[in-house]
Design a protein around this motif. Structure first.
Motif, PDB file in Angstrom:
ATOM      1  N   GLU A 117      12.171  12.892 -10.222  1.00 35.68           N
ATOM      2  CA  GLU A 117      11.189  11.893 -10.646  1.00 35.68           C
ATOM      3  C   GLU A 117      10.211  12.533 -11.626  1.00 35.68           C
ATOM      4  O   GLU A 117       9.576  13.539 -11.310  1.00 35.68           O
ATOM      5  N   ALA A 118      10.107  11.956 -12.825  1.00 39.58           N
ATOM      6  CA  ALA A 118       9.179  12.472 -13.835  1.00 39.58           C
ATOM      7  C   ALA A 118       7.736  12.222 -13.415  1.00 39.58           C
ATOM      8  O   ALA A 118       7.427  11.269 -12.689  1.00 39.58           O
ATOM      9  N   GLU A 119       6.838  13.057 -13.900  1.00 37.69           N
ATOM     10  CA  GLU A 119       5.438  12.998 -13.497  1.00 37.69           C
ATOM     11  C   GLU A 119       4.719  11.753 -14.004  1.00 37.69           C
ATOM     12  O   GLU A 119       3.712  11.339 -13.425  1.00 37.69           O
ATOM     13  N   ILE A 120       5.213  11.137 -15.066  1.00 38.77           N
ATOM     14  CA  ILE A 120       4.479  10.030 -15.695  1.00 38.77           C
ATOM     15  C   ILE A 120       4.146   8.919 -14.701  1.00 38.77           C
ATOM     16  O   ILE A 120       3.064   8.335 -14.744  1.00 38.77           O
ATOM     17  N   VAL A 121       5.068   8.632 -13.801  1.00 37.51           N
ATOM     18  CA  VAL A 121       4.861   7.504 -12.895  1.00 37.51           C
ATOM     19  C   VAL A 121       3.685   7.746 -11.943  1.00 37.51           C
ATOM     20  O   VAL A 121       3.040   6.799 -11.492  1.00 37.51           O
ATOM     21  N   PHE A 122       3.357   9.017 -11.670  1.00 35.70           N
ATOM     22  CA  PHE A 122       2.282   9.315 -10.734  1.00 35.70           C
ATOM     23  C   PHE A 122       0.899   9.196 -11.369  1.00 35.70           C
ATOM     24  O   PHE A 122      -0.112   9.195 -10.662  1.00 35.70           O
ATOM     25  N   GLY A 123       0.847   9.095 -12.694  1.00 36.15           N
ATOM     26  CA  GLY A 123      -0.438   8.977 -13.367  1.00 36.15           C
ATOM     27  C   GLY A 123      -0.731   7.609 -13.926  1.00 36.15           C
ATOM     28  O   GLY A 123      -1.822   7.375 -14.466  1.00 36.15           O
ATOM     29  N   GLU A 124       0.206   6.679 -13.805  1.00 31.23           N
ATOM     30  CA  GLU A 124       0.019   5.335 -14.363  1.00 31.23           C
ATOM     31  C   GLU A 124      -0.571   4.398 -13.313  1.00 31.23           C
ATOM     32  O   GLU A 124       0.016   4.214 -12.244  1.00 31.23           O
ATOM     33  N   PRO A 125      -1.748   3.791 -13.576  1.00 27.08           N
ATOM     34  CA  PRO A 125      -2.342   2.875 -12.597  1.00 27.08           C
ATOM     35  C   PRO A 125      -1.434   1.682 -12.311  1.00 27.08           C
ATOM     36  O   PRO A 125      -0.739   1.183 -13.197  1.00 27.08           O
ATOM     37  N   CYS A 126      -1.451   1.254 -11.069  1.00 30.91           N
ATOM     38  CA  CYS A 126      -0.687   0.080 -10.657  1.00 30.91           C
ATOM     39  C   CYS A 126      -1.548  -1.146 -10.956  1.00 30.91           C
ATOM     40  O   CYS A 126      -2.443  -1.506 -10.181  1.00 30.91           O
ATOM     41  N   ARG A 127      -1.292  -1.784 -12.086  1.00 25.74           N
ATOM     42  CA  ARG A 127      -2.157  -2.842 -12.601  1.00 25.74           C
ATOM     43  C   ARG A 127      -1.837  -4.194 -11.974  1.00 25.74           C
ATOM     44  O   ARG A 127      -1.014  -4.957 -12.457  1.00 25.74           O
ATOM     45  N   PHE A 128      -2.471  -4.457 -10.840  1.00 29.33           N
ATOM     46  CA  PHE A 128      -2.377  -5.788 -10.240  1.00 29.33           C
ATOM     47  C   PHE A 128      -3.718  -6.123  -9.616  1.00 29.33           C
ATOM     48  O   PHE A 128      -4.539  -5.229  -9.360  1.00 29.33           O
ATOM     49  N   THR A 129      -3.952  -7.407  -9.398  1.00 27.17           N
ATOM     50  CA  THR A 129      -5.240  -7.865  -8.885  1.00 27.17           C
ATOM     51  C   THR A 129      -5.245  -7.990  -7.369  1.00 27.17           C
ATOM     52  O   THR A 129      -6.178  -7.541  -6.689  1.00 27.17           O
ATOM     53  N   ARG A 130      -4.196  -8.593  -6.844  1.00 30.20           N
ATOM     54  CA  ARG A 130      -4.098  -8.777  -5.392  1.00 30.20           C
ATOM     55  C   ARG A 130      -2.651  -9.045  -5.037  1.00 30.20           C
ATOM     56  O   ARG A 130      -1.836  -9.410  -5.891  1.00 30.20           O
ATOM     57  N   TRP A 131      -2.346  -8.889  -3.768  1.00 29.94           N
ATOM     58  CA  TRP A 131      -1.009  -9.207  -3.296  1.00 29.94           C
ATOM     59  C   TRP A 131      -0.835 -10.723  -3.253  1.00 29.94           C
ATOM     60  O   TRP A 131      -1.777 -11.440  -2.908  1.00 29.94           O
ATOM     61  N   PRO A 132       0.342 -11.224  -3.594  1.00 29.36           N
ATOM     62  CA  PRO A 132       0.542 -12.681  -3.590  1.00 29.36           C
ATOM     63  C   PRO A 132       0.543 -13.235  -2.168  1.00 29.36           C
ATOM     64  O   PRO A 132       0.772 -12.499  -1.196  1.00 29.36           O
ATOM     65  N   ASP A 133       0.307 -14.509  -2.058  1.00 39.65           N
ATOM     66  CA  ASP A 133       0.269 -15.184  -0.765  1.00 39.65           C
ATOM     67  C   ASP A 133       1.687 -15.559  -0.348  1.00 39.65           C
ATOM     68  O   ASP A 133       2.069 -16.740  -0.330  1.00 39.65           O
ATOM     69  N   ILE A 134       2.471 -14.549  -0.036  1.00 42.28           N
ATOM     70  CA  ILE A 134       3.851 -14.720   0.415  1.00 42.28           C
ATOM     71  C   ILE A 134       4.053 -13.824   1.632  1.00 42.28           C
ATOM     72  O   ILE A 134       3.250 -12.921   1.880  1.00 42.28           O
ATOM     73  N   PRO A 135       5.125 -14.048   2.405  1.00 40.52           N
ATOM     74  CA  PRO A 135       5.378 -13.148   3.542  1.00 40.52           C
ATOM     75  C   PRO A 135       5.611 -11.711   3.069  1.00 40.52           C
ATOM     76  O   PRO A 135       6.326 -11.467   2.094  1.00 40.52           O
ATOM     77  N   ILE A 136       4.980 -10.764   3.752  1.00 41.70           N
ATOM     78  CA  ILE A 136       5.162  -9.341   3.476  1.00 41.70           C
ATOM     79  C   ILE A 136       5.476  -8.649   4.796  1.00 41.70           C
ATOM     80  O   ILE A 136       4.735  -8.786   5.763  1.00 41.70           O
ATOM     81  N   HIS A 137       6.593  -7.935   4.817  1.00 36.62           N
ATOM     82  CA  HIS A 137       6.997  -7.171   5.997  1.00 36.62           C
ATOM     83  C   HIS A 137       6.925  -5.684   5.686  1.00 36.62           C
ATOM     84  O   HIS A 137       7.227  -5.263   4.569  1.00 36.62           O
ATOM     85  N   VAL A 138       6.555  -4.905   6.682  1.00 41.96           N
ATOM     86  CA  VAL A 138       6.495  -3.450   6.536  1.00 41.96           C
ATOM     87  C   VAL A 138       7.430  -2.840   7.575  1.00 41.96           C
ATOM     88  O   VAL A 138       7.156  -2.889   8.781  1.00 41.96           O
TER      89      VAL A 138
END
Length: 228
Positions: free
Chosen positions: A151-172
């Protein structure tokens, strides 16, 4: 019929899902294992999201399954595609504008990993055999690629640009035997960041390789809940 879009973790290899994808198809659903250019030094989260969105295309009944680092791609895809459900699998769960590099300190992931190792009696120093491959059979490993994609390092420095999680089912979903992200750690992160409880699965961090039947059973149960 649902479309399960399967996003891998670090390295981005679609091969990670090769034992789960046919089981999903056998159950009458579509499975799309996405291959991401993890070793591309110019491709970060935005590029990963582009690839996943292109894979979804015009599909509307999408269940997005994100493993490990794939959790950072998930919210970007949700903002652009008609995702009906998100399922995290031993995943990094981001906050808005957080980088994957920041996530480790913000969640105390390394400390949690080392504390679990001390309690359970295996090496605290990371190595793939101890933390990733301890429950994956040699037959599965021999049939796979000779070398995992880095895995290249670039992905670890790029902000995850989102506002909020959508109002849908989320399972962990969390592997009960995960040594990299111990289940107690995943429980805390899921509670603090999503207000969710973890659903435990027998298996380690690479549970799609070590226990594909158990993981698929949980994924299909999530889909059945969506249809009720």
């Amino acid at each position: 019929m649902a479309s399960f879009v399967l996003v891998p973790g670090a390295g981005g290899m679609a091969w990670y899902w090769h034992r789960v994808a046919p089981l999903i198809r056998a159950a009458g659903h579509e499975s799309i294992a996405v291959d991401l250019p993890g070793d591309d030094t110019q491709a970060g989260l935005a590029a990963y999201a582009d690839i996943v969105v292109r894979g979804i295309a015009e599909r509307s009944r999408v269940i997005l399954v994100a493993q490990s680092l794939g959790g950072f791609t998930a919210p970007l895809v949700c903002a652009r595609a008609p995702v009906r459900m998100v399922v995290f699998v031993n995943a990094m769960i981001p906050k808005p504008d957080e980088t994957a590099g920041q996530w480790w300190g913000a969640t105390s992931a390394i400390e949690a990993r080392e504390q679990a190792a001390t309690r359970r009696g295996y090496a605290t120093e990371f190595d793939p055999g101890t933390y990733f491959l301890h429950d994956v059979s040699q037959d599965v490993l021999r049939a796979g690629p000779q070398r995992p994609r880095e895995e290249a390092e670039i992905v670890f420095g790029e902000p995850c640009r989102f506002t909020r999680w959508p109002d849908i089912p989320i399972h962990v979903l969390a592997g009960r035997d995960d040594r990299f992200f111990p289940v107690e750690f995943q429980q805390r992160v899921a509670r603090e960041r999503l207000g969710k409880k973890v659903e435990e699965i027998p298996g380690g961090h690479l549970v799609a390789l070590s226990n594909p039947e158990g993981l698929t059973e949980h994924l299909l149960a999530c889909e059945r809940g969506l249809t009720r």
